[in-house]
Design a protein around this motif. Structure first.
Motif, PDB file in Angstrom:
ATOM      1  N   GLU A 196     -14.952 -48.317   8.113  1.00  0.00           N
ATOM      2  CA  GLU A 196     -16.257 -47.764   7.714  1.00  0.00           C
ATOM      3  C   GLU A 196     -16.394 -47.767   6.195  1.00  0.00           C
ATOM      4  O   GLU A 196     -15.405 -47.625   5.481  1.00  0.00           O
ATOM      5  N   THR A 208     -19.004 -47.197  12.156  1.00  0.00           N
ATOM      6  CA  THR A 208     -18.218 -48.428  12.305  1.00  0.00           C
ATOM      7  C   THR A 208     -18.987 -49.490  13.077  1.00  0.00           C
ATOM      8  O   THR A 208     -19.748 -49.169  13.995  1.00  0.00           O
ATOM      9  N   PHE A 216     -19.892 -35.545  12.889  1.00  0.00           N
ATOM     10  CA  PHE A 216     -18.670 -34.756  13.065  1.00  0.00           C
ATOM     11  C   PHE A 216     -17.990 -34.625  11.706  1.00  0.00           C
ATOM     12  O   PHE A 216     -18.441 -35.223  10.728  1.00  0.00           O
ATOM     13  N   ILE A 275     -20.477 -39.969  10.452  1.00  0.00           N
ATOM     14  CA  ILE A 275     -21.543 -40.283  11.396  1.00  0.00           C
ATOM     15  C   ILE A 275     -20.992 -41.233  12.457  1.00  0.00           C
ATOM     16  O   ILE A 275     -20.258 -42.172  12.151  1.00  0.00           O
ATOM     17  N   GLU A 318     -11.376 -47.687  13.237  1.00  0.00           N
ATOM     18  CA  GLU A 318     -12.818 -47.842  13.014  1.00  0.00           C
ATOM     19  C   GLU A 318     -13.007 -48.002  11.509  1.00  0.00           C
ATOM     20  O   GLU A 318     -12.940 -47.028  10.766  1.00  0.00           O
ATOM     21  N   ASP A 378     -11.769 -44.563  10.201  1.00  0.00           N
ATOM     22  CA  ASP A 378     -11.961 -43.357  11.003  1.00  0.00           C
ATOM     23  C   ASP A 378     -11.054 -43.502  12.226  1.00  0.00           C
ATOM     24  O   ASP A 378     -11.497 -43.940  13.287  1.00  0.00           O
ATOM     25  N   LYS A 405     -10.739 -36.639  16.296  1.00  0.00           N
ATOM     26  CA  LYS A 405     -11.234 -37.273  15.061  1.00  0.00           C
ATOM     27  C   LYS A 405     -10.612 -36.714  13.791  1.00  0.00           C
ATOM     28  O   LYS A 405     -10.714 -37.332  12.735  1.00  0.00           O
TER      29      LYS A 405
HETATM   30 MG    MG Z   1     -16.398 -43.766  13.275  1.00  0.00          MG
END
Ligand code: MG
Length: 203
Positions: free
Chosen positions: A56, A175, A28, A6, A54, A85, A106
């Motif tokens: 998370e 994040t 994603f 997310i 990021e 991420d 990503k």
């Molecule tokens: Mg992220």
């Protein structure tokens, strides 16, 4: 297994990237080849010059579920871990400008470092979990689940509308602010509360 993620789940992070606050979660995916176990090095690829960290929290799904009601969602995940991420911000920015998918930005190899997972019984209030990222010993990101726009149960329920969840699937939950570029030679360390769970060297 699959990795669902997310984006834009913490208001302060939305602001730092000048994004719009979403009405529904921004979703994603990453392929399983994105996974990188804590302790393994991350090799900086040549197709990006602006990979960001990021940090998370990551949920691990414990049974099959589809169209899960929010009030039963807590029964479908039983472990929480930490993940990074990694995002190729330069490639993502290009994709955003053209309205194209983020798949490469990503989902590239090694873009999802993960820690060991802790049983949910180790946590008190799931809406009050602190987590953080240090880069070369310096605190760069600090988050608390109380500031999520969409909480764990809502996310699990929402995702299960579109994707049948299966045991072992992972959900990256967004994040907090403080994302930034990584560089070769750095050491990234992730914490839940005061416990170090994640360590990745950038090579
Ligand atoms: Mg992220």
């Amino acid at each position: 297994m699959k990795i669902l993620a997310i984006g834009r789940n913490y208001a302060e992070h939305i602001k730092e990237l000048n994004n719009e606050r979403p009405d529904e979660p921004v979703i994603f995916t990453k392929p399983d080849t994105a996974l990188l176990k804590s302790g393994r090095p991350f090799f900086y690829p040549d197709y990006s010059n602006d990979i960001h960290h990021e940090i998370e929290l990551v949920l691990r799904i414990c049974k099959v579920g589809k169209n899960i009601d929010v009030k039963f969602a807590h029964k479908y995940y039983d472990h929480i871990g930490l993940g990074i991420d990694f995002t190729a911000r330069d490639l993502q920015q290009k994709a955003k400008e053209k309205g194209l998918p983020w798949a490469i930005a990503k989902g590239f190899d090694g873009s999802a470092p993960i820690s060991e997972f802790l049983p949910i019984s180790k946590f008190g209030d799931l809406n009050n979990i602190n987590f953080s990222l240090k880069v070369d010993g310096e605190l760069k990101q600090q988050g608390n689940t109380g500031f999520m726009l969409f909480n764990f149960d809502y996310m699990v329920s929402y995702l299960s509308k579109f994707f049948t969840l299966k045991k072992g699937d992972l959900i990256f939950t967004g994040t907090p602010k403080g994302v930034g570029p990584i560089r070769v030679g750095q050491k990234l360390e992730g914490y839940i509360e005061d416990e170090k769970l994640l360590e990745i060297a950038i090579k």
